[in-house]
Design a protein around this motif. Structure first.
Motif, mmCIF file in Angstrom:
data_model
loop_
_atom_site.group_PDB
_atom_site.id
_atom_site.type_symbol
_atom_site.label_atom_id
_atom_site.label_comp_id
_atom_site.label_asym_id
_atom_site.label_seq_id
_atom_site.Cartn_x
_atom_site.Cartn_y
_atom_site.Cartn_z
ATOM 1 N N ALA A 25 -0.638 12.979 -7.787
ATOM 2 C CA ALA A 25 -0.125 11.814 -7.069
ATOM 3 C C ALA A 25 -1.160 10.699 -7.024
ATOM 4 O O ALA A 25 -2.361 10.940 -6.906
ATOM 5 C CB ALA A 25 0.278 12.201 -5.651
ATOM 6 N N HIS A 26 -0.674 9.453 -7.126
ATOM 7 C CA HIS A 26 -1.526 8.267 -7.091
ATOM 8 C C HIS A 26 -1.404 7.546 -5.749
ATOM 9 O O HIS A 26 -0.333 7.552 -5.138
ATOM 10 C CB HIS A 26 -1.142 7.295 -8.213
ATOM 11 C CG HIS A 26 -1.597 7.718 -9.568
ATOM 12 N ND1 HIS A 26 -1.208 8.911 -10.145
ATOM 13 C CD2 HIS A 26 -2.415 7.112 -10.481
ATOM 14 C CE1 HIS A 26 -1.771 9.022 -11.347
ATOM 15 N NE2 HIS A 26 -2.498 7.945 -11.568
ATOM 16 N N SER A 27 -2.488 6.903 -5.339
ATOM 17 C CA SER A 27 -2.509 6.080 -4.130
ATOM 18 C C SER A 27 -3.045 4.698 -4.478
ATOM 19 O O SER A 27 -3.801 4.529 -5.444
ATOM 20 C CB SER A 27 -3.400 6.709 -3.053
ATOM 21 O OG SER A 27 -2.964 8.017 -2.726
ATOM 22 N N TYR A 28 -2.670 3.706 -3.650
ATOM 23 C CA TYR A 28 -3.073 2.317 -3.912
ATOM 24 C C TYR A 28 -3.198 1.567 -2.595
ATOM 25 O O TYR A 28 -2.331 1.713 -1.717
ATOM 26 C CB TYR A 28 -2.020 1.652 -4.801
ATOM 27 C CG TYR A 28 -2.191 0.163 -4.992
ATOM 28 C CD1 TYR A 28 -3.096 -0.329 -5.920
ATOM 29 C CD2 TYR A 28 -1.429 -0.735 -4.252
ATOM 30 C CE1 TYR A 28 -3.253 -1.709 -6.103
ATOM 31 C CE2 TYR A 28 -1.579 -2.109 -4.426
ATOM 32 C CZ TYR A 28 -2.481 -2.583 -5.357
ATOM 33 O OH TYR A 28 -2.636 -3.934 -5.531
ATOM 34 N N ASP A 67 0.830 -1.202 0.000
ATOM 35 C CA ASP A 67 0.000 0.000 0.000
ATOM 36 C C ASP A 67 0.864 1.252 0.000
ATOM 37 O O ASP A 67 1.938 1.276 0.607
ATOM 38 C CB ASP A 67 -0.879 0.039 1.248
ATOM 39 C CG ASP A 67 -1.931 -1.052 1.266
ATOM 40 O OD1 ASP A 67 -2.006 -1.821 0.286
ATOM 41 O OD2 ASP A 67 -2.677 -1.132 2.260
ATOM 42 N N TYR A 68 0.380 2.288 -0.684
ATOM 43 C CA TYR A 68 1.065 3.579 -0.611
ATOM 44 C C TYR A 68 0.051 4.712 -0.748
ATOM 45 O O TYR A 68 -0.986 4.581 -1.392
ATOM 46 C CB TYR A 68 2.166 3.701 -1.667
ATOM 47 C CG TYR A 68 1.711 3.529 -3.108
ATOM 48 C CD1 TYR A 68 1.248 4.608 -3.869
ATOM 49 C CD2 TYR A 68 1.762 2.279 -3.718
ATOM 50 C CE1 TYR A 68 0.850 4.440 -5.180
ATOM 51 C CE2 TYR A 68 1.365 2.106 -5.039
ATOM 52 C CZ TYR A 68 0.910 3.191 -5.771
ATOM 53 O OH TYR A 68 0.510 3.024 -7.066
ATOM 54 N N GLU A 125 -10.870 4.694 -8.276
ATOM 55 C CA GLU A 125 -11.306 3.570 -9.092
ATOM 56 C C GLU A 125 -11.189 2.286 -8.269
ATOM 57 O O GLU A 125 -10.113 1.989 -7.729
ATOM 58 C CB GLU A 125 -10.406 3.463 -10.335
ATOM 59 C CG GLU A 125 -10.622 2.221 -11.169
ATOM 60 C CD GLU A 125 -9.554 2.039 -12.237
ATOM 61 O OE1 GLU A 125 -9.900 1.490 -13.299
ATOM 62 O OE2 GLU A 125 -8.393 2.419 -12.009
ATOM 63 N N ASP A 126 -12.298 1.554 -8.146
ATOM 64 C CA ASP A 126 -12.252 0.257 -7.477
ATOM 65 C C ASP A 126 -11.689 -0.777 -8.440
ATOM 66 O O ASP A 126 -11.990 -0.754 -9.644
ATOM 67 C CB ASP A 126 -13.648 -0.158 -7.018
ATOM 68 C CG ASP A 126 -14.160 0.736 -5.908
ATOM 69 O OD1 ASP A 126 -13.329 1.222 -5.111
ATOM 70 O OD2 ASP A 126 -15.386 0.963 -5.843
ATOM 71 N N ARG A 179 -7.465 2.227 -6.467
ATOM 72 C CA ARG A 179 -6.417 3.228 -6.696
ATOM 73 C C ARG A 179 -7.100 4.575 -6.865
ATOM 74 O O ARG A 179 -8.262 4.659 -7.301
ATOM 75 C CB ARG A 179 -5.557 2.883 -7.913
ATOM 76 C CG ARG A 179 -6.259 2.885 -9.241
ATOM 77 C CD ARG A 179 -5.260 2.792 -10.399
ATOM 78 N NE ARG A 179 -4.540 1.535 -10.408
ATOM 79 C CZ ARG A 179 -4.900 0.464 -11.128
ATOM 80 N NH1 ARG A 179 -6.003 0.510 -11.861
ATOM 81 N NH2 ARG A 179 -4.209 -0.635 -11.102
ATOM 82 N N SER A 180 -6.403 5.617 -6.501
ATOM 83 C CA SER A 180 -6.952 6.965 -6.658
ATOM 84 C C SER A 180 -5.846 7.886 -7.130
ATOM 85 O O SER A 180 -4.657 7.590 -6.986
ATOM 86 C CB SER A 180 -7.552 7.470 -5.343
ATOM 87 O OG SER A 180 -6.574 7.500 -4.314
#
Length: 377
Positions: free
Chosen positions: A265-268, A257-258, A297-298, A273-274
């Motif tokens: 910036a992207h997250s996961y 996870d980040y 996005e799921d 993810r967003s």
């Protein structure tokens, strides 16, 4: 373990090949830093109290921030997250910033403990082609200064495949890094992205397009040089001395996870993810209004499988069918094994320690191989 990425969306000058989000105006830098502090607070629960083992300042050009501003961001992160005492904290930096009087000593006194320096090339003609600010001499000076300042955990970015770079010059670029004892090298093939100056120049016939055969030759030259000098080729674009793998990026490739903060910036987090708005003014305005500037996005099971295939095949750890079975089920294992067969027969994939890894030849076709293994819904 989890990681945090902070996107600093400012540059002094636009590189001709770059399609990352940035602005060459620093007029709203202070407003951005205030907004970033608000985003840190608003997204404080995203990592579910997981210990944070890495922080990465990317961009853009993070070295446009003062060391005190960087430390302030880290302090804010520490208010809301459990930052491990020995966390890897990386700052991307440009040579011209590194060489400014007092900057390295300020950084050495900060919590930053790893530098990733955007050298790209030591060849002046190459640097002019890319529209970089620094020259080859300044690049070498930045590396020597960083080592002298005590930054042992040091990485260099290089770009290959440019039409201005001969095989001999590329080999010399690699040799310069080796001779300085730099423990980590990231090397990337020049890519031509739409809406960049390079794309327009090629379209108008002003410069040559990237030659795939030439680029593949550069890749093979570097891989041989680095492996002969005991660098571990642990990801397609990354080589390191023992003990100097990039922890932050390794966590990306291993699917950890980040949290991504800052414009674009992207997250996961395994299941979704967003990504943030790639617009500084929108980012600042929304956070000032107490809103998060993101789209989410799921991820379906097929999405998660495809992500795993794409990332795992790029690494020394490879793709594990046991992991595919445990995480995604029999259907995915059957599909994966079937699509893998022609690549095993062609010598592009080998089986080692129950994992499927790319051979040297296979690394030249990584994207194509991954696409063959994808499940398309």
């Amino acid at each position: 373990m989890s990681g945090i990425y902070i996107h600093i969306p400012f540059c002094n000058q636009a590189c001709h090949y770059c399609n990352f989000h940035f602005s060459t105006s620093l007029n709203n830098k202070d407003a951005f830093l205030v907004a970033l502090t608000k985003e840190i607070s608003l997204r404080s629960s995203y990592l579910d109290d997981e210990p944070v083992s890495t922080i990465y300042f990317g961009g853009g050009t993070p070295s446009l921030l003062a060391a005190s501003e960087i430390d302030h961001i880290i302090d804010e992160l520490s208010r809301f997250h459990n930052i491990e005492p020995k966390a890897e904290i990386t700052l991307e930096a440009n040579p011209e910033d590194i060489n400014k009087k007092g900057y390295l000593s300020d950084l050495a006194a900060s919590r930053v403990n790893r530098l990733s320096i955007g050298v790209q090339s030591f060849c002046d003609e190459d640097l002019r082609f890319m529209n970089r600010i620094h020259d080859g001499e300044e690049a070498g000076l930045a590396l020597r200064n960083s080592l002298e300042a005590g930054f042992e955990n040091l990485s260099v970015d290089l770009i290959y495949g440019t039409p201005t770079l001969s095989d001999a010059q590329w080999a010399d670029n690699i040799e310069k890094v080796i001779s300085l004892g730099i423990p980590h090298i990231s090397m990337y093939c020049l890519t031509v992205e739409p809406k960049t100056p390079l794309f327009d120049q090629i379209k108008k016939g002003k410069v040559q397009d990237v030659d795939d055969e030439r680029a593949n030759g550069h890749f093979q030259i570097a891989a041989k040089q680095l492996e002969n000098n005991k660098y571990v080729h642990y990801e397609i674009s990354n080589f390191c001395k023992e003990g100097f793998m990039a922890a932050h990026n390794s966590n990306y490739w291993k699917g950890k996870d980040y949290l991504g903060l800052g414009p674009s910036a992207h997250s996961y987090n395994q299941h979704s993810r967003s990504w943030n708005a790639a617009n500084n003014n929108e980012y600042i305005a929304k956070l000032n209004a107490g809103e998060l500037p993101l789209t989410q996005e799921d991820l379906s099971v097929a999405d998660q499988y495809n992500d795993y295939v794409m990332l795992s095949l790029r690494t020394i750890w490879g793709l594990s069918l046991e992991y595919v079975l445990e995480s995604f089920g029999d259907e995915f294992v059957t599909h994966c094994k079937q699509e893998m067969l022609p690549h095993i027969s062609s010598g592009r994939i080998v089986i080692s320690d129950a994992a499927y890894t790319l051979t040297g030849q296979g690394k030249l076709f990584a994207d194509q191989i991954a696409a063959d293994l994808f499940i398309v819904e």
